[in-house]
Design a protein around this motif. Structure first.
Motif, PDB file in Angstrom:
ATOM      1  N   LEU A 294       0.860  -1.312   0.344  1.00 49.79           N
ATOM      2  CA  LEU A 294      -0.350   0.234   0.105  1.00 49.79           C
ATOM      3  C   LEU A 294       1.381   1.364  -0.084  1.00 49.79           C
ATOM      4  CD1 LEU A 294      -3.309   0.888   1.988  1.00 49.79           C
ATOM      5  CD2 LEU A 294      -1.082   2.144   2.157  1.00 49.79           C
ATOM      6  N   THR A 295       0.042   2.478  -1.157  1.00 50.80           N
ATOM      7  CA  THR A 295       1.215   3.137  -0.739  1.00 50.80           C
ATOM      8  C   THR A 295       0.032   4.605  -0.473  1.00 50.80           C
ATOM      9  OG1 THR A 295       2.975   5.055  -2.663  1.00 50.80           O
ATOM     10  CG2 THR A 295       1.338   3.190  -3.511  1.00 50.80           C
ATOM     11  N   GLU A 296       0.152   5.507  -0.255  1.00 46.82           N
ATOM     12  CA  GLU A 296      -0.358   7.058  -0.247  1.00 46.82           C
ATOM     13  C   GLU A 296      -0.271   8.212  -0.631  1.00 46.82           C
ATOM     14  OE1 GLU A 296      -1.522   7.718   3.819  1.00 46.82           O
ATOM     15  OE2 GLU A 296      -2.906   6.105   4.230  1.00 46.82           O
ATOM     16  N   ARG A 297      -0.686   8.683  -1.242  1.00 49.42           N
ATOM     17  CA  ARG A 297       0.082  10.500  -1.515  1.00 49.42           C
ATOM     18  C   ARG A 297       0.563  11.225  -0.274  1.00 49.42           C
ATOM     19  NH1 ARG A 297      -4.743  14.061  -4.263  1.00 49.42           N
ATOM     20  NH2 ARG A 297      -5.208  14.117  -2.184  1.00 49.42           N
ATOM     21  N   SER A 298       1.061  11.650  -0.534  1.00 49.35           N
ATOM     22  CA  SER A 298       2.365  12.657   0.145  1.00 49.35           C
ATOM     23  C   SER A 298       1.090  13.205   0.978  1.00 49.35           C
ATOM     24  CB  SER A 298       2.652  13.107   0.469  1.00 49.35           C
ATOM     25  OG  SER A 298       4.130  12.337  -0.524  1.00 49.35           O
ATOM     26  N   THR A 299       0.694  13.689   2.624  1.00 47.10           N
ATOM     27  CA  THR A 299       0.007  14.374   2.486  1.00 47.10           C
ATOM     28  C   THR A 299       0.442  15.380   3.782  1.00 47.10           C
ATOM     29  OG1 THR A 299      -2.891  14.204   3.301  1.00 47.10           O
ATOM     30  CG2 THR A 299      -1.239  13.299   4.555  1.00 47.10           C
ATOM     31  N   GLN A 300      -0.238  16.351   4.342  1.00 48.71           N
ATOM     32  CA  GLN A 300       0.375  17.321   5.311  1.00 48.71           C
ATOM     33  C   GLN A 300      -0.716  17.309   6.064  1.00 48.71           C
ATOM     34  OE1 GLN A 300       0.517  21.953   4.190  1.00 48.71           O
ATOM     35  NE2 GLN A 300       2.312  21.562   4.872  1.00 48.71           N
ATOM     36  N   VAL A 301      -0.422  17.500   7.368  1.00 50.06           N
ATOM     37  CA  VAL A 301      -1.565  18.048   8.777  1.00 50.06           C
ATOM     38  C   VAL A 301      -0.845  19.208   9.191  1.00 50.06           C
ATOM     39  CG1 VAL A 301      -1.211  16.847  11.363  1.00 50.06           C
ATOM     40  CG2 VAL A 301      -1.344  15.467   9.441  1.00 50.06           C
ATOM     41  N   ASP A 302      -1.876  20.151   9.641  1.00 47.86           N
ATOM     42  CA  ASP A 302      -1.800  21.731   9.447  1.00 47.86           C
ATOM     43  C   ASP A 302      -3.111  21.729  10.331  1.00 47.86           C
ATOM     44  OD1 ASP A 302      -1.042  23.847  10.390  1.00 47.86           O
ATOM     45  OD2 ASP A 302      -1.506  25.032   8.439  1.00 47.86           O
ATOM     46  N   GLN A 303      -2.552  21.345  12.532  1.00 46.09           N
ATOM     47  CA  GLN A 303      -3.779  21.386  12.839  1.00 46.09           C
ATOM     48  C   GLN A 303      -3.520  22.309  14.185  1.00 46.09           C
ATOM     49  OE1 GLN A 303      -3.137  16.945  14.225  1.00 46.09           O
ATOM     50  NE2 GLN A 303      -4.988  16.658  16.261  1.00 46.09           N
ATOM     51  N   SER A 304      -4.175  22.513  14.760  1.00 43.14           N
ATOM     52  CA  SER A 304      -4.518  23.571  15.898  1.00 43.14           C
ATOM     53  C   SER A 304      -5.471  23.255  17.084  1.00 43.14           C
ATOM     54  CB  SER A 304      -5.241  24.986  15.814  1.00 43.14           C
ATOM     55  OG  SER A 304      -6.090  25.328  15.595  1.00 43.14           O
ATOM     56  N   ARG A 305      -5.040  23.014  18.467  1.00 44.38           N
ATOM     57  CA  ARG A 305      -6.489  22.811  19.438  1.00 44.38           C
ATOM     58  C   ARG A 305      -6.454  23.795  20.949  1.00 44.38           C
ATOM     59  NH1 ARG A 305      -6.947  16.923  20.824  1.00 44.38           N
ATOM     60  NH2 ARG A 305      -8.884  18.114  22.086  1.00 44.38           N
ATOM     61  N   THR A 306      -7.187  24.000  21.476  1.00 37.15           N
ATOM     62  CA  THR A 306      -6.800  24.828  21.969  1.00 37.15           C
ATOM     63  C   THR A 306      -7.821  23.951  23.822  1.00 37.15           C
ATOM     64  OG1 THR A 306      -9.598  25.058  22.774  1.00 37.15           O
ATOM     65  CG2 THR A 306      -7.521  26.645  21.655  1.00 37.15           C
ATOM     66  N   ASP A 307      -6.588  24.730  24.796  1.00 41.68           N
ATOM     67  CA  ASP A 307      -7.228  24.182  26.158  1.00 41.68           C
ATOM     68  C   ASP A 307      -7.438  25.068  27.331  1.00 41.68           C
ATOM     69  OD1 ASP A 307      -6.268  20.914  25.992  1.00 41.68           O
ATOM     70  OD2 ASP A 307      -4.991  21.751  24.956  1.00 41.68           O
ATOM     71  N   ALA A 308      -7.524  24.546  28.604  1.00 39.59           N
ATOM     72  CA  ALA A 308      -7.422  25.894  29.235  1.00 39.59           C
ATOM     73  C   ALA A 308      -8.513  26.419  29.124  1.00 39.59           C
ATOM     74  CB  ALA A 308      -6.005  26.221  29.843  1.00 39.59           C
ATOM     75  N   GLY A 309      -9.856  25.950  28.745  1.00 40.53           N
ATOM     76  CA  GLY A 309     -10.900  27.465  28.853  1.00 40.53           C
ATOM     77  C   GLY A 309     -10.346  28.264  27.526  1.00 40.53           C
ATOM     78  N   GLY A 310      -9.367  27.787  26.637  1.00 41.90           N
ATOM     79  CA  GLY A 310      -9.879  29.220  25.318  1.00 41.90           C
ATOM     80  C   GLY A 310      -8.503  29.009  25.346  1.00 41.90           C
ATOM     81  N   THR A 311      -7.409  29.571  26.766  1.00 41.85           N
ATOM     82  CA  THR A 311      -6.449  30.411  26.388  1.00 41.85           C
ATOM     83  C   THR A 311      -4.887  29.591  26.537  1.00 41.85           C
ATOM     84  OG1 THR A 311      -6.207  29.458  29.530  1.00 41.85           O
ATOM     85  CG2 THR A 311      -7.236  31.281  28.352  1.00 41.85           C
TER      86      THR A 311
END
Length: 437
Positions: free
Chosen positions: A396-413
């Protein structure tokens, strides 16, 4: 300020565990329920009746088997991932860490099926297999650890099945699936350190969630042979609904359960998430070209648009977190063939094109997958009329891909980000034994 970090982790934990399965099928499904089928890329999954694994492929096919038989086997998956250009931040400041890749340990996926024709029309069967499952384990110090560094999921299904053949051309079948899901996920959750009520720095908490539930589904199928050389098969597998009950715990660097210094709230809690694993439809055709050669084509559709959000609720039914996922329905296509070399040996080959349901905008470190191509080879050896040994290899070979991720913690701070380029590939080695009674 910190009383929501555990709840956000729970959302990611259960949902990623439930959907971050797979190495060989798009949309986090597992395809490894037949090594004989693996050899031709599962192109004839609903139409090619060879052994007891048809209990999963299409329950209607059992009534076309000439005698009782059992098929037992498994596929070992070796997944390799390269990660390049990895970076992470916390509230805009760089986070240090490594990005070694190869975060999926080698895994054996077993199965067992039994099919028993009662007479020329009626047949019963039973199967035990894994429709979903994975383990993703990034190294200690992974640069994206604030987004997720460990996921493990096991889904096992037991399926009693019945089929009825009306004549030489048409049969139907149905099965009920009893499913058990168990999942575990970890992430390093950033939170503040305090002097009194004033935040003075950051620390990372080792957060862990594990949950489990049972669910019931079903599948139905039909086979039609307009002429003896042509077999058409259609199979529908239902969604399965779960309510995962989770136990959550977050500990500090000393191993103590974290207690919010502002609210006194202990980070040892429970919460739940309702989710549906999606329904699928598979159609395939098997064409006998000559006494020795048959060709197959298959198409599968999975309703992944069900997974458009994560909604986690607390003990009082309050909304804990809402996160958009934006999955899309996905198609997979396969072509393959079998060549009967002699009375004892059959050779197989197949190619599969598998579209990913993941969204470029919301692709995560836990699920860094993209469109894939799978190339398969296989063989079946029958030293006697009663026994067949099947082997298969898939790349199996996958197309190269990118992760560009964000998230918040501590009540959004606290905002954490992670970005990287991924290139994934996998090798699958399968073996199966079929014995006929």
């Amino acid at each position: 300020m910190n009383n929501k970090f555990n709840k956000l982790t729970l959302a990611a934990a259960i949902t990623a565990a439930a959907f971050a399965s797979q190495a060989h099928a798009g949309g986090y499904q597992i395809n490894e329920q037949s090594v004989s089928g693996q050899g031709y890329g599962h192109a004839g999954r609903s139409s090619n009746v060879e052994d007891a694994t048809i209990v999963y492929g299409n329950p209607a096919g059992m009534s076309f088997l000439d005698r009782a038989q059992i098929s037992v086997g498994g596929t070992y998956l070796n997944v390799n991932s390269d990660i390049d250009n990895a970076s992470a931040t916390r509230n805009g400041a760089p986070v240090t860490g490594s990005s070694e890749g190869d975060m999926v340990p080698g895994t054996l996926i077993p199965y067992a099926f039994y099919a028993h024709p009662v007479n020329e029309q009626l047949a019963f069967g039973f199967g035990v297999y894994a429709p979903f499952g994975s383990k993703t384990d990034y190294e200690d110090g992974f640069i994206g650890r604030n987004l997720g560094n460990y996921t493990e999921l096991t889904v096992m299904s037991a399926q009693p099945t019945v089929s009825y053949r009306f004549n030489d051309q048409f049969s139907v079948g149905a099965g009920v699936t009893f499913n058990r899901v168990e999942g575990e996920l970890k992430r390093q959750v950033p939170t503040f350190t305090f002097t009194g009520a004033t935040p003075t720095g950051f620390q990372e908490l080792d957060a862990r969630i594990d949950g489990e539930d049972d669910g019931i589904g079903y599948n139905i199928g039909a086979i039609y042979r307009p002429v003896p050389e042509t077999t058409l098969g259609l199979t529908y597998r239902s969604k399965v609904s779960y309510t995962l009950e989770g136990d959550y715990k977050a500990v500090d660097s000393d191993g103590n359960v974290y207690v919010n210094p502002l609210t006194g709230e202990s980070q040892d809690k429970s919460a739940q998430l309702d989710l549906d694993t999606p329904e699928t439809i598979n159609f395939s055709v098997t064409q006998q070209m000559s006494e020795k050669l048959k060709l197959m084509f298959g198409a599968s559709w999975t309703r992944w648009d069900r997974f458009d959000e994560i909604l986690v609720t607390g003990p009082r039914g309050e909304t804990i977190t809402f996160e958009e996922q934006d999955y899309s329905d996905a198609w997979a296509y396969a072509v393959g063939g079998e060549y009967q070399w002699n009375s004892q040996l059959v050779l197989r080959a197949g190619v599969t094109l598998d579209k990913t349901p993941t969204s470029d905008q919301f692709r995560s470190a836990r699920i860094p997958s993209d469109d894939r191509r799978i190339f398969s080879l296989g063989a079946g050896w029958s030293p006697t009329e009663d026994m067949t040994i099947d082997v298969a290899y898939s790349y199996l070979t996958e197309r190269s891909t990118q992760v560009d991720q964000s998230r918040t913690d501590a009540g959004g701070t606290i905002t954490s980000t992670y970005s990287a380029d991924y290139k994934n590939e996998a090798h699958g080695f399968g073996a199966q034994l079929t014995y006929r009674f």
